[in-house]
Design a protein around this motif. Structure first.
Motif, short mmCIF file in Angstrom:
data_model
loop_
_atom_site.label_atom_id
_atom_site.label_comp_id
_atom_site.label_asym_id
_atom_site.label_seq_id
_atom_site.Cartn_x
_atom_site.Cartn_y
_atom_site.Cartn_z
N ALA A 30 0.87 -1.19 0.00
CA ALA A 30 0.00 0.00 0.00
C ALA A 30 0.89 1.23 0.00
N THR A 31 0.57 2.18 -0.85
CA THR A 31 1.39 3.40 -0.89
C THR A 31 0.81 4.48 0.00
N GLY A 32 -0.46 4.34 0.35
CA GLY A 32 -1.07 5.35 1.21
C GLY A 32 -2.27 4.78 1.92
N TYR A 33 -2.67 5.44 3.00
CA TYR A 33 -3.86 5.00 3.73
C TYR A 33 -4.49 6.19 4.41
N GLU A 34 -5.79 6.08 4.67
CA GLU A 34 -6.47 7.12 5.45
C GLU A 34 -7.63 6.46 6.18
N GLN A 35 -7.97 7.07 7.31
CA GLN A 35 -9.11 6.56 8.06
C GLN A 35 -10.35 7.27 7.55
N VAL A 36 -11.31 6.50 7.03
CA VAL A 36 -12.52 7.09 6.45
C VAL A 36 -13.52 7.41 7.56
N ASP A 37 -13.78 6.44 8.43
CA ASP A 37 -14.61 6.67 9.62
C ASP A 37 -14.14 5.71 10.70
N ASP A 38 -14.88 5.64 11.82
CA ASP A 38 -14.42 4.82 12.94
C ASP A 38 -14.18 3.36 12.57
N LEU A 39 -14.93 2.89 11.56
CA LEU A 39 -14.86 1.47 11.23
C LEU A 39 -14.27 1.18 9.86
N THR A 40 -13.77 2.20 9.19
CA THR A 40 -13.31 2.00 7.81
C THR A 40 -11.96 2.68 7.55
N TRP A 41 -11.08 1.95 6.88
CA TRP A 41 -9.78 2.49 6.46
C TRP A 41 -9.64 2.30 4.95
N ARG A 42 -9.11 3.32 4.28
CA ARG A 42 -8.90 3.21 2.83
C ARG A 42 -7.39 3.02 2.57
N PHE A 43 -7.06 2.04 1.73
CA PHE A 43 -5.66 1.81 1.36
C PHE A 43 -5.51 1.92 -0.16
N THR A 44 -4.52 2.68 -0.60
CA THR A 44 -4.20 2.77 -2.02
C THR A 44 -3.07 1.78 -2.30
N LEU A 45 -3.28 0.94 -3.31
CA LEU A 45 -2.29 -0.12 -3.57
C LEU A 45 -1.27 0.32 -4.61
N ARG A 46 -0.08 -0.23 -4.49
CA ARG A 46 1.03 0.14 -5.36
C ARG A 46 0.79 -0.37 -6.79
N ASP A 47 1.09 0.48 -7.75
CA ASP A 47 0.97 0.12 -9.17
C ASP A 47 2.18 -0.69 -9.62
N GLY A 48 1.98 -1.54 -10.58
CA GLY A 48 3.10 -2.19 -11.27
C GLY A 48 3.80 -3.29 -10.48
N VAL A 49 3.18 -3.75 -9.37
CA VAL A 49 3.79 -4.84 -8.61
C VAL A 49 3.43 -6.17 -9.29
N VAL A 50 4.42 -7.03 -9.44
CA VAL A 50 4.13 -8.34 -10.04
C VAL A 50 4.51 -9.46 -9.07
N TRP A 51 3.79 -10.58 -9.18
CA TRP A 51 4.12 -11.78 -8.41
C TRP A 51 5.34 -12.43 -9.04
N HIS A 52 5.94 -13.34 -8.31
CA HIS A 52 7.15 -14.00 -8.82
C HIS A 52 6.87 -14.80 -10.09
N ASP A 53 5.59 -15.13 -10.35
CA ASP A 53 5.27 -15.85 -11.60
C ASP A 53 4.93 -14.89 -12.73
N GLY A 54 5.10 -13.59 -12.50
CA GLY A 54 4.91 -12.60 -13.56
C GLY A 54 3.51 -12.02 -13.64
N GLU A 55 2.56 -12.61 -12.91
CA GLU A 55 1.18 -12.09 -12.92
C GLU A 55 1.11 -10.79 -12.11
#
Lengths: 512, 295
Positions: free
Chosen positions: A81-106
């Protein structure tokens, strides 16, 4: 004639020299920088949600990533995750990193995060489930954005998603091969990919050039399982391994003297503690007796004798790097034998009148049996007799600790994998995990701890946690003895300072 | 064979379940009661022992050895069987070491009764038997592994890494076997047929090897067979000291963490090995002593 011979020989010599240089170049180009680590245990497999051991996470953290991760200083940094913010008491938003690949290339996507975190949050048979059941749902907003919904306000969610058990695994691989296949042939997004695992012998990993942090310094990473202390030390001294963890205290001087390696220490979050059974009728039900026991123990001397000085005396379960742990209790030795004797006299015990039972494990923590033996001597100094029962861990766990069968005083060592002050106290409430061992119940303490568990106002939460620590310090259902330092043997060929979380993160380690 | 195995499995099954709660060993010291109950139930350990036993035997008949607590989602039979080559390799090499030391030294001692070679070999035998395996192992590591750097300190990586563990395990066995060869040879060499062989003018070597040693070997082979079972026990310590990834190490780890299905599988395997070893010993008798063949 000699000239002719020389002229014939020269091209031969030249060719030989060229061949040798060529071979040297090939060898140099092919020379792999391999980092070899000797641990005491092998991994049980590559299911990151189901092992429960720090030593295992130390290996597999190089294969997988969390959403966030702790750096060597213990600060939380972006990872998948490149960033996060707390939306409300029960919710958190996470922005995921672009261009990450698994070891199998997916490509790595939000689906993998949902799959991983919901598995550990919902499958109660998993060893790591307990620390993640606060996650109610992971909602996919789009391929690179997720919302984490929690069951209640969770002030330590960021700690959760940056610790063991929060590893993100590839859904497409597990769908294809199942956990049985994945456990022995994993695919991650981490800096190293899987090469080979010979159970109880070695795990071999190789650098993954496509890793999002860039390629690591080391081409290969080998984790060997060497259970015997003397053998592990030997492997370090002969240069067969670069790092030897769980280094025996008695071998520190010899190793430093040999010149091939150094031994470095790192404070961990593990604290050696004594738990009191405060039930009516027990000698330790009287708070004055419990206080006398604490004052009778010279914790500084204890660290010196049983841990070779590699530890810090503490007056509560606190250590640096643990959020909201009141550090006024750190590095504190309240040794006062005179006061201890006065307290015993007030409680009605003259010298030799009181006999209490000391119980503890042997071989579970560094110097555990010695710790109890030294405590026994120190108690004798203030006129308290004691019986000593040190048992091998499985026997101790089955018959005393796990069976809620503490007679008076039981020794235990506790680490704080959540790096949170609340976590250090969570077993002590009236219905907590230790309730039947301590038989201690304080509704005010319970109220403070429950409020702190869900309080998102971090300043107020810190005050609540400190107040709860203060109650424990006064009433003493448990007392803390000292913080254990991890001792690690490090070859002179590398530069590395071990981390408080005991992870062996190859990015921290540099060749000299 | 099957009734013996069933008996062994039943005893070990009951003993393991009486010896404590494995779930607590896998969870942290401060695990909650709820967490302990959940994991226990997921492993089926919350059921009555006879139900667990019934399920285990029903699965065993189908070749399923159950689920390991440590190695979750992995095949127990495969985990145990993949260790077998390492232990067999170590046991084979140790046997070889024991035979190569015991036969010549034992014979030498018998032929030089009460003289220097006899006294020396007796002293060596006593030492070899008295020194515990783990101590010998660590001493060999310190001297040949660390000081001289002739052999790898630990691990299983090529023939070199086999030398020190095989010496450790073979040495104590050699000590016992050497004494056996000595006493066997002393007895045989005073027999009439040996005197006859000598009187016939047979070469000394023929008298010793063909008439003496061969007859002295009967008790030797019996004990050798029994020692194979002992090798499995000795391997537990030796494998631990040398980080040798064999059955012994798996057993130690499984026992200390009460990983029941692994312990049960190791015990089944060890029982089979001992039974096979006994069978081989019986067959060897016939090979060495023709009287057994005709009886």
């Amino acid at each position: 004639m000699p000239d002719a011979r020389r002229s014939r020989r020269r091209p031969v010599l030249k060719r030989m020299a060229l061949v040798l240089i060529g071979l040297a170049l090939v060898a140099f180009a092919g020379a792999q920088r391999t980092l070899t680590v000797a641990q005491t245990v092998d991994i049980p497999g590559f299911d990151p949600h189901n092992h429960g051991l720090t030593a295992v996470e130390a290996v597999i953290t190089n294969v997988f990533d969390y959403l966030l991760f702790r750096d060597a200083n213990g600060d939380i940094q972006p990872a998948l995750a490149t960033g996060y913010e707390q939306v409300d008491d029960l919710t958190w938003r996470f922005t995921l990193r672009d261009g990450v690949v698994w070891h199998d290339g997916e490509p790595f996507t939000a689906t993998d995060v949902k799959f991983s975190l919901e598995r550990v949050a919902r499958d109660s048979s998993l060893f790591e489930h307990d620390s993640f059941q606060q996650i109610a749902e992971v909602e996919i907003v789009n391929d690179h954005e997720i919302l984490i919904h929690t069951t209640g306000p969770d002030p330590v969610l960021l700690n959760r998603v940056s610790r063991k058990g929060a590893d993100i695994v590839p859904k497409h691989v597990i769908d294809a091969v199942g956990w049985e296949g994945f456990s022995v042939n994993p695919v991650g997004t981490g800096p190293f990919r899987f090469v080979e695992w010979v159970r109880d012998d070695r795990v071999v990993l190789e650098a993954f050039p496509g890793h999002w942090r860039g390629a690591p310094t080391w081409d290969r990473l080998v984790f060997r399982a060497v259970p015997e202390d003397a053998t592990r030390v030997g492997e370090l001294l002969t240069g067969n391994v670069d790092i030897a963890v769980n280094f025996p205290t008695q071998d520190v001087e010899r190793t430093r003297g040999a010149g091939a390696a150094d031994v470095v220490s790192q404070p961990t979050t593990r604290i050696m503690m004594l738990l009191f059974n405060t039930a009516d009728g027990k000698a330790t039900s009287d708070p004055r007796v419990r206080e006398a026991v604490e004052l009778a123990i010279d914790k500084e001397l204890l660290v010196e004798v049983v841990a070779g000085g590699f530890g810090v005396p503490v007056a509560a379960r606190v250590s640096p790097g643990v959020d909201m742990a009141p550090m006024k209790y750190y590095d504190r030795n309240d040794y006062n034998p005179e006061r201890a004797q006065e307290l015993l006299a007030e409680a009605g015990y003259g010298p030799g009148d009181l006999t209490i039972a000391l119980q503890g494990p042997s071989g579970r923590y560094p110097g555990d049996a010695d710790t109890l033996a030294v405590v026994q001597v120190m108690l004798k100094e203030v006129g308290v007799n004691s019986t000593l029962e040190s048992l091998e861990w499985s026997a101790y766990n089955s018959r005393i600790w796990g069976a809620d069968n503490v007679e008076n005083i039981a020794l235990i060592g506790l680490a704080n994998s959540l790096f949170d002050g609340w976590f250090a106290l969570r077993s002590l409430p009236c219905d907590g995990a230790y309730a039947k061992r301590t038989n201690w119940c304080n509704p005010e303490f319970d109220k403070l701890l429950t409020e702190a568990e869900f309080n998102l106002d971090l300043d107020e939460r810190a005050r609540q946690i400190e107040a709860a620590f203060d109650i424990v310090a006064v009433e003493r259902p448990m007392i803390a003895l000292f913080q254990i330092d991890a001792l690690v043997g490090v070859s002179n060929q590398i530069t590395w300072q071990p981390r408080p979380d005991e992870m062996i993160w190859a990015f921290d380690i540099q060749p000299k | 064979m099957v009734p013996i195995l069933l008996g062994v499995v039943t005893i070990i099954f009951v003993l393991l379940r009486l010896s404590g709660d494995p779930v607590r060993l896998y969870l942290p010291e401060d695990a909650t009661h709820q967490q302990i109950a959940q994991v226990r139930s997921s492993l089926g350990l919350d059921r009555p022992i006879y139900v667990q036993y019934g399920i285990y035997i029903a699965r065993l008949v189908k070749g399923d050895l159950g689920e390991s607590i440590r190695y979750r989602n992995q095949d127990v039979a495969a985990i145990v069987m993949e260790r077998l080559p390492a232990t067999l390799e170590l046991a084979g090499a140790s046997l070889l070491v024991a035979i190569l030391i015991s036969l010549p030294l034992g014979t030498l001692a018998a032929l030089n009764r009460n003289r220097l070679p006899d006294l020396l070999s007796s002293a060596v035998a006593m030492l070899g038997r008295a020194m515990p395996n783990f101590w010998v192992g660590i001493m060999l590591i310190l001297f040949f592994g660390i000081r001289l750097e002739w052999f790898p300190v630990s691990g299983r990586n090529g023939i070199g890494s086999l030398v020190l563990p095989a010496l450790t395990l073979g040495a104590s066995m050699a000590a016992l076997l050497m004494r056996l060869v000595r006493s066997g040879m002393l007895e045989v060499m005073s027999q009439d047929y040996v005197r006859t062989a000598k009187a016939k003018g047979l070469p000394w070597r023929t008298v010793v090897v063909k008439h003496g040693l061969r007859n002295a070997l009967i008790s030797y082979v019996t004990v050798l067979g029994l020692e194979v079972a002992g090798l499995m026990a000795g391997a537990v310590i030796t494998e631990q000291v040398f980080a040798w990834p064999g059955i012994g190490r798996l057993a130690i780890q499984a026992i200390s963490s009460l990983d029941m299905s692994i312990v049960q599988a190791v015990v089944i395997l060890a029982s089979v090995v001992v039974m096979v070893a006994n069978l081989v010993v019986d067959l060897m008798y016939a090979l060495i002593d023709p009287r057994v063949r005709y009886a």
